[in-house]
Write a protein that holds these residues in place. Structure first.
Motif, PDB file in Angstrom:
ATOM      1  N   GLU A  28      11.299  -4.747  18.179  1.00 40.41           N
ATOM      2  CA  GLU A  28      11.917  -4.446  19.476  1.00 40.41           C
ATOM      3  C   GLU A  28      10.934  -4.689  20.617  1.00 40.41           C
ATOM      4  O   GLU A  28      11.292  -5.241  21.651  1.00 40.41           O
ATOM      5  CB  GLU A  28      12.400  -2.997  19.486  1.00 40.41           C
ATOM      6  N   GLY A  29       9.700  -4.253  20.404  1.00 38.60           N
ATOM      7  CA  GLY A  29       8.710  -4.441  21.459  1.00 38.60           C
ATOM      8  C   GLY A  29       8.412  -5.904  21.704  1.00 38.60           C
ATOM      9  O   GLY A  29       8.221  -6.327  22.852  1.00 38.60           O
ATOM     10  N   LEU A  30       8.397  -6.688  20.642  1.00 32.67           N
ATOM     11  CA  LEU A  30       8.043  -8.097  20.813  1.00 32.67           C
ATOM     12  C   LEU A  30       9.184  -8.922  21.382  1.00 32.67           C
ATOM     13  O   LEU A  30       8.942  -9.898  22.112  1.00 32.67           O
ATOM     14  CB  LEU A  30       7.578  -8.690  19.475  1.00 32.67           C
ATOM     15  N   ARG A  77       0.838  -1.194   0.000  1.00 33.86           N
ATOM     16  CA  ARG A  77       0.000   0.000   0.000  1.00 33.86           C
ATOM     17  C   ARG A  77       0.879   1.252   0.000  1.00 33.86           C
ATOM     18  O   ARG A  77       2.036   1.208   0.423  1.00 33.86           O
ATOM     19  CB  ARG A  77      -0.901   0.000   1.244  1.00 33.86           C
ATOM     20  N   LEU A 117       5.363 -13.710  14.235  1.00 34.48           N
ATOM     21  CA  LEU A 117       4.264 -12.802  14.562  1.00 34.48           C
ATOM     22  C   LEU A 117       4.574 -11.387  14.117  1.00 34.48           C
ATOM     23  O   LEU A 117       3.728 -10.689  13.535  1.00 34.48           O
ATOM     24  CB  LEU A 117       4.010 -12.845  16.080  1.00 34.48           C
ATOM     25  N   THR A 145       2.654  -9.538  11.085  1.00 32.99           N
ATOM     26  CA  THR A 145       1.862  -8.352  11.382  1.00 32.99           C
ATOM     27  C   THR A 145       2.248  -7.193  10.472  1.00 32.99           C
ATOM     28  O   THR A 145       1.388  -6.530   9.878  1.00 32.99           O
ATOM     29  CB  THR A 145       2.053  -7.949  12.856  1.00 32.99           C
ATOM     30  N   LEU A 178      -0.224 -13.095   2.031  1.00 31.19           N
ATOM     31  CA  LEU A 178       0.746 -13.257   3.121  1.00 31.19           C
ATOM     32  C   LEU A 178       1.374 -14.656   3.176  1.00 31.19           C
ATOM     33  O   LEU A 178       2.600 -14.775   3.284  1.00 31.19           O
ATOM     34  CB  LEU A 178       0.083 -12.909   4.457  1.00 31.19           C
ATOM     35  N   SER A 180      10.123  -1.063  15.417  1.00 34.78           N
ATOM     36  CA  SER A 180       9.603  -0.907  16.777  1.00 34.78           C
ATOM     37  C   SER A 180       8.860  -2.155  17.213  1.00 34.78           C
ATOM     38  O   SER A 180       8.963  -2.589  18.371  1.00 34.78           O
ATOM     39  CB  SER A 180       8.664   0.291  16.863  1.00 34.78           C
ATOM     40  N   LEU A 181       8.106  -2.735  16.292  1.00 33.83           N
ATOM     41  CA  LEU A 181       7.378  -3.946  16.628  1.00 33.83           C
ATOM     42  C   LEU A 181       8.350  -5.075  16.950  1.00 33.83           C
ATOM     43  O   LEU A 181       8.156  -5.826  17.916  1.00 33.83           O
ATOM     44  CB  LEU A 181       6.452  -4.336  15.471  1.00 33.83           C
ATOM     45  N   ALA A 232       8.091   6.003   7.996  1.00 33.74           N
ATOM     46  CA  ALA A 232       7.265   5.709   9.174  1.00 33.74           C
ATOM     47  C   ALA A 232       6.967   4.221   9.255  1.00 33.74           C
ATOM     48  O   ALA A 232       7.012   3.631  10.345  1.00 33.74           O
ATOM     49  CB  ALA A 232       5.960   6.513   9.106  1.00 33.74           C
ATOM     50  N   ALA A 241       1.197  -7.920   6.893  1.00 34.20           N
ATOM     51  CA  ALA A 241      -0.255  -7.838   6.761  1.00 34.20           C
ATOM     52  C   ALA A 241      -0.711  -6.392   6.726  1.00 34.20           C
ATOM     53  O   ALA A 241      -1.682  -6.048   6.047  1.00 34.20           O
ATOM     54  CB  ALA A 241      -0.932  -8.577   7.916  1.00 34.20           C
ATOM     55  N   SER A 242      -0.005  -5.527   7.451  1.00 37.63           N
ATOM     56  CA  SER A 242      -0.412  -4.123   7.468  1.00 37.63           C
ATOM     57  C   SER A 242       0.004  -3.401   6.190  1.00 37.63           C
ATOM     58  O   SER A 242      -0.522  -2.340   5.881  1.00 37.63           O
ATOM     59  CB  SER A 242       0.185  -3.418   8.681  1.00 37.63           C
ATOM     60  N   PRO A 296      -3.896  -8.671   1.330  1.00 40.90           N
ATOM     61  CA  PRO A 296      -3.480  -9.416   2.524  1.00 40.90           C
ATOM     62  C   PRO A 296      -3.475 -10.928   2.298  1.00 40.90           C
ATOM     63  O   PRO A 296      -2.714 -11.653   2.939  1.00 40.90           O
ATOM     64  CB  PRO A 296      -4.532  -9.030   3.568  1.00 40.90           C
ATOM     65  N   THR A 347       9.965   2.492  10.637  1.00 43.48           N
ATOM     66  CA  THR A 347      10.066   2.725  12.079  1.00 43.48           C
ATOM     67  C   THR A 347       9.096   1.836  12.838  1.00 43.48           C
ATOM     68  O   THR A 347       9.448   1.221  13.849  1.00 43.48           O
ATOM     69  CB  THR A 347       9.776   4.203  12.397  1.00 43.48           C
ATOM     70  N   ALA A 348       7.880   1.747  12.343  1.00 43.00           N
ATOM     71  CA  ALA A 348       6.892   0.905  13.017  1.00 43.00           C
ATOM     72  C   ALA A 348       7.312  -0.560  12.977  1.00 43.00           C
ATOM     73  O   ALA A 348       7.203  -1.279  13.986  1.00 43.00           O
ATOM     74  CB  ALA A 348       5.524   1.089  12.364  1.00 43.00           C
TER      75      ALA A 348
END
Lengths: 234, 234
Positions: B175-177, B159, B199, B203, B215, B172-173, B165, B206-207, B212, B168-169
């Motif tokens: 790192e967060g996971l 898309r 995961l 994710t 995938l 970040s995902l 951005a 998929a975004s 989608p 970055t997301a």
DNA sequence: CCGCTGTTTCGATAAGCTATAGAAAGTCTC
DNA sequence: GAGACTTTCTATAGCTTATCGAAACAGCGG
């Protein structure tokens, strides 16, 4: 220890630096918060907090027996994003919009919090008996988010993913992105709190929506939901 | 200071506890790594490292003038996910599969690393002059990921989002996971390293995917790419 | 007015941490 | 065997969190 009636100012041995304004406990929390925001929790010493509050280092321990207790008190004053989730989980609006509203509100709160989420978690983990509320709140938020995702799957709005894993990923993205707002890495673009909150909720919903084209509509619906269920008017 | 030829074992004042096996530098790094994995960086003291390596506390400072230098040496031995990104960014395979492979490899490395990403970042930020490589690597990875996303947008696979951005997301995902793999929160499900890596990449893709439903195919392609471009065979 | 009790702050200090300084104990070279 | 080099040691400075007991005030009863 620290019974602290709301006495005006008189009681106990006077301070070397002229007496304080309000209640010492609130004063300490206020000054500590400012220092935590500026330097982080670990890098802020009790001596600095004391100096800012107009006390000697050891006097702070009269009000807070451990450094973590200041953090704990600070946490208790900063609830809020759970309320949005609690209000929206049983609501009847489309699940996608409710999920967006919850995630966005959570991200905004993470950015607005005086302390980095991971620093909070680190301290909470080292003192589980004192920070039980932290883990309970997190686990409840996770449960509510999972439930909304499940509702969205049932209604056909969202793809048929594992709701628990999807909730974990969504919250992880919030946590990971708040870091980029709070401490921009050198060489990378900087983001506002609303930038990262929208980016996070957009990304998660885009990954879950069965029809990605509906994202703009979901975003609009969520904004309306947030306006009604904001924690400010609870 | 620590010129350290690869001498067998003989030179300098002997240790109180019988002499060591290999080179003291490597020995210290090895023991420190084990302790960092078990307790984290901040909670591991130089005394413990010294004791594990069979030295006195101050003797460690002969080999590493500061505690962070141990971490730095440890970092230099643990590159790898950048190589995948460097190899795949200019490749001709579909961008979606390349992005998936890069993100998955990055997540796997974050999970396998002896140190939590955020703990690493915290130390790196406190010593920017010594950890310049950390930020350069991160920034390069971000740039490569952005570029692959841009390619995917141009080819119509992804898309039309903001590539920076989105990168970055995505990071970040990851790192967060990794945090949820490394330190499962009480009451939540635990994940394996491959769980969170899949995961996370699922994710993000998929975004971003315009369709989608593609995938599963992207995931398969990415696995094939990773098999060829894994850093093990460079 | 004076001592008693309760509250708050202070100074001194313990124990643990990172890091430094200089002496000590070996090997190696000539 | 003398001197240089390498590595480890002991001792200690300076910082941190946290504890302890004394000090300085207010308010109260006698």
């Amino acid at each position: 220890m620290g019974s602290a009636k709301t006495v005006g100012a008189t009681a106990g041995r006077p301070r070397l630096s002229g007496s304080a304004g309000g209640s010492p406990r609130q004063e300490i929390i206020r000054e500590a918060t400012a220092l935590f925001i500026a330097k982080g929790y670990a890098e802020t010493t009790m001596s600095e907090i004391a100096r800012s509050a107009g006390l000697r280092q050891s006097s702070v321990y009269y009000w807070f027996a451990r450094k973590e207790h200041i953090l704990q008190a600070l946490l208790e004053e900063n609830r809020g994003s759970l309320q949005v989730a609690r209000a929206l989980e049983p609501a009847s609006e489309p699940a996608a919009a409710r999920l967006y509203a919850v995630l966005h509100a959570d991200a905004v709160q993470l950015c607005a919090s005086p302390l980095d989420f991971y620093e909070f978690e680190r301290v909470a983990r080292s003192q589980p008996q004192n920070f039980g509320a932290f883990f309970e709140d997190y686990s409840e938020l996770h449960r509510l988010a999972s439930s909304i995702i499940q509702q969205g799957i049932d209604s056909g709005e969202l793809r048929a993913v594992d709701p628990e894993a999807a909730a974990t990923a969504a919250l992880s993205l919030n946590e990971g992105l708040q870091r980029h707002y709070r401490q921009p890495l050198p060489g990378l673009r900087t983001y506002t709190a609303d930038d990262v909150s929208t980016l996070s909720a957009d990304t998660t919903l885009a990954s879950l929506l069965r029809v990605p084209g509906k994202l703009p509509g979901v975003r609009t619906q969520a904004a309306a939901l947030a306006a009604v269920n904001s924690p400010a008017e609870s």
